[in-house]
Design an enzyme around this catalytic site. Structure first.
Site, mmCIF file in Angstrom:
data_model
loop_
_atom_site.group_PDB
_atom_site.id
_atom_site.type_symbol
_atom_site.label_atom_id
_atom_site.label_comp_id
_atom_site.label_asym_id
_atom_site.label_seq_id
_atom_site.Cartn_x
_atom_site.Cartn_y
_atom_site.Cartn_z
ATOM 1 N N HIS A 235 -6.975 4.753 4.145
ATOM 2 C CA HIS A 235 -6.582 5.582 2.987
ATOM 3 C C HIS A 235 -5.133 5.220 2.653
ATOM 4 C CE1 HIS A 235 -6.555 8.799 0.186
ATOM 5 N NE2 HIS A 235 -6.560 9.851 0.980
ATOM 6 N N HIS A 279 -12.524 -0.404 -2.578
ATOM 7 C CA HIS A 279 -12.394 1.021 -2.899
ATOM 8 C C HIS A 279 -13.767 1.662 -2.848
ATOM 9 C CE1 HIS A 279 -11.286 4.725 -4.979
ATOM 10 N NE2 HIS A 279 -10.059 4.430 -4.593
ATOM 11 N N ASP A 332 -2.845 0.303 -3.432
ATOM 12 C CA ASP A 332 -1.972 0.095 -2.277
ATOM 13 C C ASP A 332 -1.504 -1.351 -2.142
ATOM 14 O OD1 ASP A 332 -1.833 2.695 -1.402
ATOM 15 O OD2 ASP A 332 -3.701 2.551 -0.273
HETATM 16 N N1 ACO Z 1 -11.555 -6.532 3.219
HETATM 17 C C1 ACO Z 1 -12.675 -7.228 3.517
HETATM 18 N N2 ACO Z 1 -13.903 -6.786 3.215
HETATM 19 C C2 ACO Z 1 -14.012 -5.598 2.606
HETATM 20 C C3 ACO Z 1 -12.905 -4.838 2.264
HETATM 21 C C4 ACO Z 1 -11.637 -5.338 2.603
HETATM 22 N N3 ACO Z 1 -10.537 -4.650 2.308
HETATM 23 N N4 ACO Z 1 -13.303 -3.718 1.653
HETATM 24 C C5 ACO Z 1 -14.637 -3.758 1.618
HETATM 25 N N5 ACO Z 1 -15.061 -4.890 2.187
HETATM 26 C C6 ACO Z 1 -16.436 -5.305 2.350
HETATM 27 C C7 ACO Z 1 -17.075 -4.571 3.504
HETATM 28 O O1 ACO Z 1 -16.884 -5.249 4.726
HETATM 29 C C8 ACO Z 1 -18.520 -4.520 3.080
HETATM 30 O O2 ACO Z 1 -19.110 -5.761 3.348
HETATM 31 P P1 ACO Z 1 -20.618 -5.852 3.901
HETATM 32 O O3 ACO Z 1 -21.462 -5.232 2.831
HETATM 33 O O4 ACO Z 1 -20.809 -7.310 4.106
HETATM 34 O O5 ACO Z 1 -20.606 -5.056 5.169
HETATM 35 C C9 ACO Z 1 -18.432 -4.356 1.579
HETATM 36 O O6 ACO Z 1 -17.174 -4.905 1.201
HETATM 37 C C10 ACO Z 1 -18.515 -2.909 1.129
HETATM 38 O O7 ACO Z 1 -17.471 -2.204 1.705
HETATM 39 P P2 ACO Z 1 -17.588 -0.774 2.348
HETATM 40 O O8 ACO Z 1 -16.906 -0.764 3.678
HETATM 41 O O9 ACO Z 1 -18.998 -0.289 2.277
HETATM 42 O O10 ACO Z 1 -16.765 0.094 1.394
HETATM 43 P P3 ACO Z 1 -16.425 1.589 1.622
HETATM 44 O O11 ACO Z 1 -16.645 2.247 0.335
HETATM 45 O O12 ACO Z 1 -17.112 2.197 2.785
HETATM 46 O O13 ACO Z 1 -14.877 1.545 2.005
HETATM 47 C C11 ACO Z 1 -12.590 1.203 1.836
HETATM 48 C C12 ACO Z 1 -13.870 1.573 1.084
HETATM 49 C C13 ACO Z 1 -12.455 2.072 3.092
HETATM 50 C C14 ACO Z 1 -11.402 1.478 0.922
HETATM 51 C C15 ACO Z 1 -12.656 -0.292 2.218
HETATM 52 O O14 ACO Z 1 -12.747 -1.072 1.065
HETATM 53 C C16 ACO Z 1 -11.459 -0.699 3.057
HETATM 54 O O15 ACO Z 1 -11.469 -0.511 4.279
HETATM 55 N N6 ACO Z 1 -10.400 -1.259 2.415
HETATM 56 C C17 ACO Z 1 -9.199 -1.604 3.145
HETATM 57 C C18 ACO Z 1 -8.323 -0.365 3.325
HETATM 58 C C19 ACO Z 1 -7.676 0.070 2.041
HETATM 59 O O16 ACO Z 1 -7.145 -0.752 1.290
HETATM 60 N N7 ACO Z 1 -7.674 1.392 1.808
HETATM 61 C C20 ACO Z 1 -7.023 1.994 0.656
HETATM 62 C C21 ACO Z 1 -8.041 2.589 -0.288
HETATM 63 S S1 ACO Z 1 -7.288 3.208 -1.769
HETATM 64 C C22 ACO Z 1 -6.458 4.585 -1.316
HETATM 65 O O17 ACO Z 1 -6.766 5.263 -0.364
HETATM 66 C C23 ACO Z 1 -5.259 4.962 -2.109
#
Ligand code: ACO
Length: 394
Positions: A235, A279, A332
């Site tokens: 987050h 996201h 971010d």
């Molecule tokens: N890097 C690499 N791969 C990613 C990333 C990432 N940052 N984000 C998503 N993916 C991939 C996942 O591994 C997944 O792949 P798969 O289908 O092969 O398993 C696919 O994209 C879908 O992602 P999910 O994890 O299902 O997305 P979810 O909605 O659960 O999570 C989240 C969203 C937590 C923001 C995720 O994208 C993440 O961890 N990002 C990095 C942390 C981040 O930047 N957080 C800030 C969010 S914005 C905020 O809070 C202000």
């Protein structure tokens, strides 16, 4: 084999873990969709271009765009509330000075402790009436920059400064953190970033705040819980981790290990998550990211090649993520680079997010209390079958 009437769907069932895709309540505060981010009817790019953070805070907390008189009163009130109890500041300073490298002394932990301490001196702490909630919201909004600044200056061994009544909230936040009057551009970029971070419907920290508020607990308790939720790298903590990754890439290049492309290839091979990307809601890009990047770039260009290089590295990372993973940056990612070229210490990036999101959290806590019902969902039990205690082997 399937008969013609039993055609099997090739579609995977939706993954609803983490409440993904679930609508769990109503709100009048914010609308998040693939195409727009709207605070009480105002679109985010419009606000970032034309409003100030205090105006946006008024929209979120009070509920409407302020008149000139209302804005003046609101801003004067916030300025008058900035001073924090001396005893609380001494505790903040002591923690910040004592263990600067431990997790407990992370500025988010310090801020969480600071808010908890504020509850003990707030005369309205246990009063959940709308009037008391509004007073508490304003005090929190006004005092968080003072706590952030006091902690940062103490941690650096500097003498903390008093809030400056002549500065707006964004500029005062920078002043309290550095003891230096910010340039007009730095103050403007901070103001825009606070607008962008202010509100985002039922994100993890706001939802945590609403769950706590739904038990009829006080606002400070709900805000402490929200800070805990925001601290995590999935987050709000992602803005710090995004900058840490860019520094890793820079060090990797400087050590002659390769370039951005090979760093990314290794990250993908190791299935590393890249912070500041992806996201839960936005699958075609975060509306806030481009706005903040363009403001951050202005500062980088003004500061010269050493500053601009972070945007060059970041842009290449962004391009590779898009081309190879079809994943976009969230707010971010540009935030990390932007705050870095502004000279803000990395561990303060997420506390600054708090200085902004406090407006959204307080608006949601008030909304929850206005039409409250305990938030208590059900769980699907997947544990062991029922067993008699005396018949079970230990
Ligand atoms: N890097 C690499 N791969 C990613 C990333 C990432 N940052 N984000 C998503 N993916 C991939 C996942 O591994 C997944 O792949 P798969 O289908 O092969 O398993 C696919 O994209 C879908 O992602 P999910 O994890 O299902 O997305 P979810 O909605 O659960 O999570 C989240 C969203 C937590 C923001 C995720 O994208 C993440 O961890 N990002 C990095 C942390 C981040 O930047 N957080 C800030 C969010 S914005 C905020 O809070 C202000």
């Amino acid at each position: 084999m399937t008969s013609s009437t039993e055609v099997k769907s090739s579609k995977k069932p939706a993954d609803t873990r983490g409440l993904a895709g679930q609508t769990v309540g109503d709100t009048q505060i914010c609308q998040v969709s693939q195409t727009e981010l709207i605070y009480r009817g105002y679109e985010i790019a419009d606000l970032a271009e034309h409003a100030t953070f205090e105006e946006v805070a008024h929209v979120l907390l009070v509920g409407h765009k302020p008149t000139a008189d209302e804005l003046k009163r609101f801003k004067d009130e916030l300025v008058s509330m900035r001073a924090v109890d001396r005893g609380i500041l001494e505790v903040i300073g002591k923690i910040a000075r004592s263990e600067p490298s431990s997790d407990d002394a992370h500025p988010m932990g310090i801020l969480r402790t600071g808010i908890s301490l504020l509850s003990h001196v707030d005369p309205d702490c246990e009063d959940n009436s709308p009037e008391a909630q509004m007073r508490k919201s304003k005090r929190l909004l006004a005092q968080i920059p003072t706590i952030i600044g006091y902690g940062q200056m103490s941690c650096e061994g500097k003498t903390p400064v008093d809030p400056d009544p002549n500065l707006d909230l964004a500029a005062n936040l920078l002043w309290c953190m550095t003891g230096e009057k910010p340039s007009e551009l730095n103050a403007k970029v901070m103001d825009v970033s606070l607008i962008l971070y202010a509100e985002h419907d039922f994100n993890a920290s706001t939802f945590a705040a609403r769950v706590i508020a739904s038990t009829e607990a006080d606002m400070h308790s709900a805000v402490c819980g929200a800070i805990g939720a925001l601290k995590g790298p999935l987050h709000g903590g992602a803005n710090e981790k995004a900058m840490a990754m860019l520094k890793d890439i820079d060090a990797y290049i400087a050590a002659g290990n390769g370039d951005v492309d090979s760093f990314m290839a290794e990250a993908f091979a190791e299935k590393r998550k890249l912070m500041g990307f992806g996201h839960r809601v936005y699958k075609n890009g975060d509306h806030r990211a481009g706005i903040l990047r363009s403001w951050g770039l202005k500062i980088a260009e003004q500061n010269g090649p050493d500053a601009k290089k972070w945007f060059d590295i970041g842009d290449r990372v962004q391009q590779i993520m898009f081309e190879q993973k079809n994943i976009y940056p969230n707010v971010d990612f540009p935030c990390g680079m932007t705050y870095f070229v502004m000279g803000i210490p990395v561990p303060q990036y997420t506390p600054i997010f708090v200085a902004s999101r406090i407006t959204g959290w307080c608006a949601h806590i008030m909304e929850q209390h206005q039409d409250n019902r305990l938030i208590r969902p059900l769980a699907n039990y997947t544990g062991p079958a029922l067993t008699k205690w005396n018949e079970a082997r230990s």
